[in-house]
Scaffold this active site. Sequence first.
Site, PDB file in Angstrom:
ATOM      1  N   ASP A 108       0.795  -1.241   0.000  1.00  8.33           N
ATOM      2  CA  ASP A 108       0.000   0.000   0.000  1.00  8.33           C
ATOM      3  C   ASP A 108       0.821   1.282   0.000  1.00  8.33           C
ATOM      4  O   ASP A 108       0.277   2.374  -0.112  1.00  8.33           O
ATOM      5  CB  ASP A 108      -0.973  -0.006   1.214  1.00  8.33           C
ATOM      6  N   HIS A 123       6.672  -7.890  -1.158  1.00 10.02           N
ATOM      7  CA  HIS A 123       5.571  -8.397  -1.986  1.00 10.02           C
ATOM      8  C   HIS A 123       5.175  -7.412  -3.064  1.00 10.02           C
ATOM      9  O   HIS A 123       4.037  -7.426  -3.530  1.00 10.02           O
ATOM     10  CB  HIS A 123       4.363  -8.749  -1.094  1.00 10.02           C
ATOM     11  N   CYS A 134       5.756  -8.639 -22.238  1.00 17.96           N
ATOM     12  CA  CYS A 134       7.075  -7.999 -22.455  1.00 17.96           C
ATOM     13  C   CYS A 134       7.618  -7.339 -21.201  1.00 17.96           C
ATOM     14  O   CYS A 134       8.717  -6.779 -21.208  1.00 17.96           O
ATOM     15  CB  CYS A 134       6.952  -6.955 -23.576  1.00 17.96           C
ATOM     16  N   CYS A 151      -1.015  -4.004 -23.262  1.00 12.32           N
ATOM     17  CA  CYS A 151       0.231  -3.374 -23.716  1.00 12.32           C
ATOM     18  C   CYS A 151       0.197  -3.251 -25.245  1.00 12.32           C
ATOM     19  O   CYS A 151      -0.546  -3.996 -25.913  1.00 12.32           O
ATOM     20  CB  CYS A 151       1.383  -4.284 -23.286  1.00 12.32           C
ATOM     21  N   ASN A 216       1.457  -6.895  18.166  1.00 15.03           N
ATOM     22  CA  ASN A 216       0.259  -7.449  17.542  1.00 15.03           C
ATOM     23  C   ASN A 216      -0.800  -7.574  18.636  1.00 15.03           C
ATOM     24  O   ASN A 216      -0.522  -8.146  19.684  1.00 15.03           O
ATOM     25  CB  ASN A 216       0.580  -8.837  16.965  1.00 15.03           C
ATOM     26  N   PRO A 217      -2.020  -7.061  18.400  1.00 17.08           N
ATOM     27  CA  PRO A 217      -3.052  -7.202  19.455  1.00 17.08           C
ATOM     28  C   PRO A 217      -3.477  -8.648  19.673  1.00 17.08           C
ATOM     29  O   PRO A 217      -4.092  -8.978  20.679  1.00 17.08           O
ATOM     30  CB  PRO A 217      -4.215  -6.359  18.926  1.00 17.08           C
TER      31      PRO A 217
END
Length: 253
Positions: A108, A123, A134, A151, A216-217
């Site tokens: 993001d 990622h 291409c 393309c 982390n919760p």
Amino acid sequence: MTITDTNFPTETIELLAGMESIAVLTGAGISAESGVATFRDKDGLWSRFNPAELASMDGFLANPQLVWDWYQYRRGIIDSVQPNPGHRALAEMEELFPRFTLSTQNVDRLHQSAGSRKVLELHGNIIDNFCVDCRKSFEFPTGDVEKIPRCECGGLIRPSVVWFGEMLPEEVLRASDMAARQAQVYFSIGTSAEVFPAAQLPLIAQSHGAVLVEINPHETQLSSVADFSLRMPAGEALPVLVERIKHVRASAG
Ligand code: APR
């Protein structure tokens, strides 16, 4: 040790403040407080959509328009949100330590929007695109491209996100691995630590002597081996950590 509120033990803050080399792995959870859905939480993306259909090359080739639409939908959400205090605290942390490496599984780019200068995108990212034939790269304004573009070579254009079953960018993975091996403290933040090879990084760091801190919760499979588990949202923990480190350093003179 599990810590459930931001009254972090002074000795822990002093330990952190004295460090030189910090590495961080983030996952979808660090963007949750910006309003971006995670993948595996109970209301996460994979509870509503099928990853094999939408985040794999086979899925894309089977129904390119469906996958294009799904990424346009996610781009629209990401365009409408802002970095949160967790992202901004990590951008500040980058300035506090001589060696600071941020590897993210997120696509993001909210870390970059928050001011992080060096972000290793394990990622890929959801902003860029490339031709499947291409490999020419393309950028589009989010909302303007309803029909999946092609393309000039005739190839279909896809988002520059690493899909299931695809290799991670070699240079990025190598740099993240190196940072893990050299870290004195390794933070695993907002990730379920279920997807490899990214999930291996915290374990590599710890096996090379790093103190492993999870934020982390919820409990993850990393929680039982982490040296510290901050059981709280990243947007709550990180700003306090940064302020406490700056305070310890200021009082040390
Ligand atoms: N602060 C910190 N962590 C949070 C927060 C928060 N405010 N809210 C949720 N979390 C945690 C959840 O408890 C969960 O453990 O974030 C984690 C998100 O886990 P996942 O949804 O599995 O996301 P992630 O670990 O990033 O997934 C890894 O899987 O689907 C693929 O490519 C995709 O990059 C993704 C990868």
